[in-house]
Design an enzyme around this catalytic site. Structure first.
Site, PDB file in Angstrom:
ATOM      1  CD  GLU A  29      42.766  44.201  42.058  1.00 54.53           C
ATOM      2  OE1 GLU A  29      43.705  44.388  42.842  1.00 54.53           O
ATOM      3  OE2 GLU A  29      42.677  43.196  41.341  1.00 54.53           O
TER       4      GLU A  29
ATOM      5  CD  GLU B 217      43.928  42.815  37.450  1.00 54.25           C
ATOM      6  OE1 GLU B 217      44.364  42.076  38.368  1.00 54.25           O
ATOM      7  OE2 GLU B 217      44.063  44.041  37.446  1.00 54.25           O
TER       8      GLU B 217
END
Ligand code: IFM
Length: 439
Positions: free
Chosen positions: A158, A347
């Protein structure tokens, strides 16, 4: 059958921040700042997984996962972010890989999940080009040691969070509020990924090197400004995907001052696979002056006109809308933009206020609906290779400290005893059924 795993990250679970030569990270420093972490907590002990990997491995075995996504802490491997490897730091992950393989669990490491060695921040951090070069050296130390047993690598987790929550909104480490630095950080994160990926492939022919992005559909509410929708989509999604797919940044964004000719050519096509972290869709509502909202910070979108996030119920305790259709949509869109590139859901999960930690029906509902969305995407031909639930354990949720619990397993604060929730048993059953059905 696709792979089913769970994900964690080093800083959120390991603790042991002063042990075996680990150096300080930006997050260690950020946690000391007044007001930076909502409950004033830190991750010095976290889940103490550094010392309790045996227990966590038993939990992984009990789940029957095919893979475990974890991250390597750069400050354990290079305490100051440069120079030779700290032997104890590398040895920790080396043992972890062997133990996982012994149990038939595929180790799935991420090289950078936000814990930058503090010494590198003091030299300019990600807005400085040198950090990208340091990242390559660090990556090669890790893959040089583990790459004989680990074929698949994620460089970054991320990068949007590091770049924009860290350098524009200032709500994540290193806590800067300088939009131009955020775009430079984004550029150097992508450059660091691309350079590291090329170097790893040279060192380890056959290695598959990708990166993990938090991508999400950006939807407009009737009172939302379309210009804000475009700006949020550009910073959240397209900056990363356009750079990887086409070697350019969206025209609506400023060109990072740090970008040099040729950099984006290196980024284009640099991902052998892409990880999608998905939690919630974004809904852009009525214009409103900037206010901080959990994980959805309007200041993290420099250049966007005033807007508000307008999530529709049901919401998780993070205030995030629950909508599995967003996962399906983002998988299709990513596959469209990066044809032929394998995808992974790296995720997916939800924080809820678990009653007494265990009967977490809301989390089961969330996981079930999102796993169905993955099934639909796969059936439609989207090349999804793995799904990782976030997270194995309740853990240190960054600026939200210990107030948000995403785990399939609760961790008792005083004793650090692991207590599986109902979702743990549910996910174990799901995996077992899939194994039975797979040819
Ligand atoms: O806990 C984080 C993780 O570190 C990165 N992705 C989102 C999770 C939940 O906020």
């Amino acid at each position: 059958m696709i792979g089913y795993g769970v994900a964690t990250s080093a800083y959120q679970i390991e603790g042991a921040v002063d042990v075996d030569g680990r150096g300080p990270s930006t997050w260690d420093e950020f946690c000391t700042r007044a007001g930076a972490i909502v409950d004033g907590s830190d991750a010095r002990v976290a889940c103490d997984s550094y010392h309790r990997f045996d227990e966590d491995l038993a939990l992984l075995e009990g789940l029957g996962v095919t893979a475990y996504r974890f991250s390597v802490a750069w400050p354990r491997v290079q305490p100051t972010g440069r120079g030779p490897a700290n032997p104890a730091g590398l040895a920790y992950y080396d043992r972890m890989v062997d133990r996982l393989l012994d149990k038939g669990i595929r180790p799935f490491p991420t090289l950078f999940h936000w814990d930058l060695p503090l010494a590198l921040e003091d030299e300019g951090g990600w807005p400085a080009r040198d950090t990208a070069l340091r990242f390559v050296d660090y990556a090669l130390l890790v893959t040089g040691r583990l790459g004989d047993r680990v074929p698949t690598w994620a460089t970054l987790n991320e990068p949007w969070c590091t770049a924009f929550l860290g350098h524009a909104a200032g709500v994540f480490a290193p806590g800067r509020r300088e939009p131009a630095a955020a775009f430079d950080a984004a550029h150097h994160l992508l450059l660091g990924h691309a350079l590291a990926a090329a170097a790893i492939r040279e060192q380890r022919p056959g290695a598959e090197v990708g990166l993990v992005l938090n991508l999400t559909p950006v939807r407009r509410e009737p009172d939302g400004d379309p210009v804000a929708v475009e700006a949020v989509d550009a910073v959240q999604n397209r900056l990363w995907v356009d750079a990887l797919a086409d070697g350019r940044y969206p025209a609506v964004l400023p060109v990072p001052g740090a970008a040099r000719a040729g950099d984006l050519e290196l980024v284009r096509g640099s991902a052998d696979w892409v990880g999608v972290n998905y939690y919630t869709p974004f809904r852009i509502g009525a214009p409103a002056p900037a206010t901080d909202a959990v994980g959805q910070d309007v200041d993290a979108y420099p250049g966007a006109p005033d807007f508000s996030f307008a999530p529709r119920p049901p919401l998780t305790s993070m205030g995030w809308e629950v909508d599995a259709s967003g996962l399906e949509e983002v998988l299709h869109e990513t596959a469209r933009r990066l044809p032929g590139v394998p995808l992974r859901v790296t995720e997916n999960g939800a924080a809820f206020r678990d009653p007494a930690g265990v009967p977490d029906e809301d989390r089961i509902g969330y996981l079930a609906s999102h796993l169905e969305a993955v099934d639909r995407a796969v059936a439609a031909g989207v090349p999804v290779h793995d799904y990782f639930a976030w997270s194995l354990l309740d853990n240190f949720e960054w600026a939200q400290g210990w107030t948000q619990t995403f785990g399939l397993v609760a961790v008792e604060p005083e004793t650090l005893r692991r207590v599986p929730k109902a979702s743990y048993g549910w996910y174990a059953d799901h995996i077992a059924k899939r194994r039975l059905l797979s040819p």
